[in-house]
Design a protein around this motif. Structure first.
Motif, short mmCIF file in Angstrom:
data_model
loop_
_atom_site.label_atom_id
_atom_site.label_comp_id
_atom_site.label_asym_id
_atom_site.label_seq_id
_atom_site.Cartn_x
_atom_site.Cartn_y
_atom_site.Cartn_z
N ILE A 1 23.59 -28.81 10.37
CA ILE A 1 22.37 -28.09 10.02
C ILE A 1 21.75 -27.50 11.28
CG2 ILE A 1 20.05 -28.30 9.07
CD1 ILE A 1 21.11 -30.55 7.30
N VAL A 2 21.69 -26.18 11.33
CA VAL A 2 21.17 -25.45 12.48
C VAL A 2 20.05 -24.53 11.99
CG1 VAL A 2 21.71 -23.82 14.31
CG2 VAL A 2 23.41 -25.52 13.63
N GLN A 3 18.90 -24.57 12.66
CA GLN A 3 17.76 -23.77 12.23
C GLN A 3 17.65 -22.44 12.96
OE1 GLN A 3 14.70 -26.88 12.90
NE2 GLN A 3 14.23 -26.59 10.73
N GLY A 4 18.28 -22.33 14.12
CA GLY A 4 18.10 -21.13 14.93
C GLY A 4 16.81 -21.18 15.72
N HIS A 5 16.24 -22.38 15.88
CA HIS A 5 15.02 -22.59 16.66
C HIS A 5 15.41 -23.31 17.95
CE1 HIS A 5 12.80 -22.71 12.54
NE2 HIS A 5 13.25 -21.51 12.84
N VAL A 6 15.51 -22.57 19.02
CA VAL A 6 15.98 -23.11 20.29
C VAL A 6 15.01 -24.14 20.86
CG1 VAL A 6 16.50 -22.50 22.69
CG2 VAL A 6 17.35 -21.08 20.83
N ASP A 7 15.54 -25.29 21.28
CA ASP A 7 14.71 -26.36 21.85
C ASP A 7 14.60 -26.26 23.36
OD1 ASP A 7 14.13 -27.97 19.45
OD2 ASP A 7 16.30 -28.22 19.37
N GLY A 8 15.49 -25.54 23.98
CA GLY A 8 15.46 -25.40 25.42
C GLY A 8 16.72 -24.72 25.91
N ILE B 1 25.50 -30.83 18.68
CA ILE B 1 24.55 -30.01 19.44
C ILE B 1 24.98 -28.55 19.27
CG2 ILE B 1 25.83 -30.08 21.63
CD1 ILE B 1 22.97 -30.29 22.98
N THR B 2 24.01 -27.66 19.33
CA THR B 2 24.31 -26.23 19.22
C THR B 2 24.13 -25.60 20.59
OG1 THR B 2 23.43 -26.28 16.97
CG2 THR B 2 23.80 -24.14 17.95
N VAL B 3 25.18 -24.95 21.07
CA VAL B 3 25.16 -24.28 22.38
C VAL B 3 25.39 -22.79 22.15
CG1 VAL B 3 26.20 -24.16 24.68
CG2 VAL B 3 26.08 -26.36 23.47
N ASP B 4 24.38 -21.99 22.46
CA ASP B 4 24.44 -20.55 22.20
C ASP B 4 24.83 -20.26 20.75
OD1 ASP B 4 23.50 -19.42 24.50
OD2 ASP B 4 25.42 -18.68 25.24
N GLY B 5 24.34 -21.11 19.85
CA GLY B 5 24.59 -20.90 18.43
C GLY B 5 25.89 -21.47 17.91
N VAL B 6 26.65 -22.15 18.77
CA VAL B 6 27.93 -22.72 18.36
C VAL B 6 27.77 -24.21 18.10
CG1 VAL B 6 30.36 -23.03 18.98
CG2 VAL B 6 29.11 -21.04 19.83
N SER B 7 28.12 -24.65 16.90
CA SER B 7 28.05 -26.07 16.54
C SER B 7 29.19 -26.81 17.24
CB SER B 7 28.18 -26.24 15.03
OG SER B 7 28.26 -27.61 14.68
N LEU B 8 28.83 -27.81 18.06
CA LEU B 8 29.82 -28.53 18.86
C LEU B 8 29.56 -30.03 18.82
CD1 LEU B 8 29.75 -26.09 21.88
CD2 LEU B 8 31.67 -26.38 20.31
N VAL C 1 18.05 -31.45 14.26
CA VAL C 1 16.70 -31.51 13.73
C VAL C 1 16.42 -32.83 13.02
CG1 VAL C 1 17.31 -30.40 11.54
CG2 VAL C 1 14.96 -30.22 12.41
N ILE C 2 17.44 -33.45 12.45
CA ILE C 2 17.25 -34.74 11.75
C ILE C 2 16.77 -35.80 12.74
CG2 ILE C 2 18.40 -36.58 10.47
CD1 ILE C 2 20.21 -34.44 9.25
N ALA C 3 17.33 -35.77 13.96
CA ALA C 3 16.92 -36.75 14.98
C ALA C 3 15.45 -36.57 15.32
CB ALA C 3 17.78 -36.59 16.23
N LYS C 4 14.98 -35.33 15.37
CA LYS C 4 13.58 -35.07 15.70
C LYS C 4 12.65 -35.54 14.59
CE LYS C 4 14.26 -30.68 16.67
NZ LYS C 4 13.96 -29.29 17.08
N TYR C 5 13.07 -35.35 13.34
CA TYR C 5 12.26 -35.81 12.21
C TYR C 5 12.18 -37.34 12.19
CZ TYR C 5 11.52 -31.36 9.83
OH TYR C 5 11.10 -30.10 9.49
N VAL C 6 13.31 -37.98 12.42
CA VAL C 6 13.34 -39.45 12.44
C VAL C 6 12.41 -39.98 13.53
CG1 VAL C 6 14.77 -41.47 12.92
CG2 VAL C 6 15.64 -39.67 11.43
#
Length: 202
Positions: free
Chosen positions: A97-104, A138-145, A184-189
């Motif tokens: 699950i990727v939101q497209g909201h960059v965290d850093g 983790i998402t790196v430049d939009g790539v799920s890895l 994002v699930i980790a942040k919600y938890v």
């Protein structure tokens, strides 16, 4: 919502500096095939809104907040970018699950080539360390890895030939910035557990 499975390696065709924002023109025949005004397209993992589109290109306005929090401000005419349309309801969730909201942002530290894949080490901001775990996503430049190793201020990822050939991760080198989005699930938890702890302390 996105999955982090890049559909197309696109290109920036124009950048217009608007002072407190920028307007990007990007080439992406695949992602603009059925595009409409107001659609979302992830550019290097950043969710942008389609303002205009024609002939396989689309325009997106990028506000100061996005420029400050991502590496999009470093893009220039000719830069290659990872492009992905939002996940279709009922489709397969190929990545996570990727939101497209960059965290850093992080920086590629080093690359270690192997016969059939490549290990890439990426610096990790201290504010994101707690969300990155070995074998996590983790998402790196939009790539799920998948994270191979999670260090105190870095993480490593293993890139297969497909990823190297079809995304910007195959052409970026040490010193290049990358956009990072944690799970994002980790942040919600974390937020929910923190609220519960505060209630228990009252």
């Amino acid at each position: 919502m996105f999955t982090g499975i890049v559909e197309e390696l696109g290109e920036v065709t124009a950048v217009e500096d608007l002072g407190d924002s920028s307007r990007f023109r990007l080439r992406g025949p695949v992602v603009t095939e059925n595009a409409k005004h107001g659609d979302s397209i992830a550019v290097n993992g950043v969710c942008l809104t389609v303002v205009d589109f024609a002939d396989g290109e689309f325009t997106a306005d990028v506000m100061a907040e996005t420029l400050d929090r991502s590496s999009l401000g470093a893009l220039e005419t000719g830069s290659r970018v990872n492009l992905e349309r939002p996940m279709a309801v009922g489709g397969r969730l190929g990545g996570h699950i990727v939101q497209g909201h960059v965290d850093g942002t992080g920086t590629i530290v080093e690359r270690e080539p192997s016969e059939h894949w490549e290990i890439v080490k990426v610096s990790l901001p201290a504010s994101l360390t707690r969300y990155v775990v070995e074998k996590g996503s983790i998402t790196v430049d939009g790539v799920s890895l998948t994270v191979v190793d999670a260090g105190p201020d870095y993480f490593t990822i293993s890139l297969i030939p497909t990823t190297l050939g079809l995304t910007t991760l195959g052409i970026k080198g040490p010193g290049d910035p990358v956009n990072l989005e944690v799970d994002v699930i980790a942040k919600y938890v974390e937020r929910l557990l923190g609220a519960r702890a505060e209630e228990s302390a009252q």
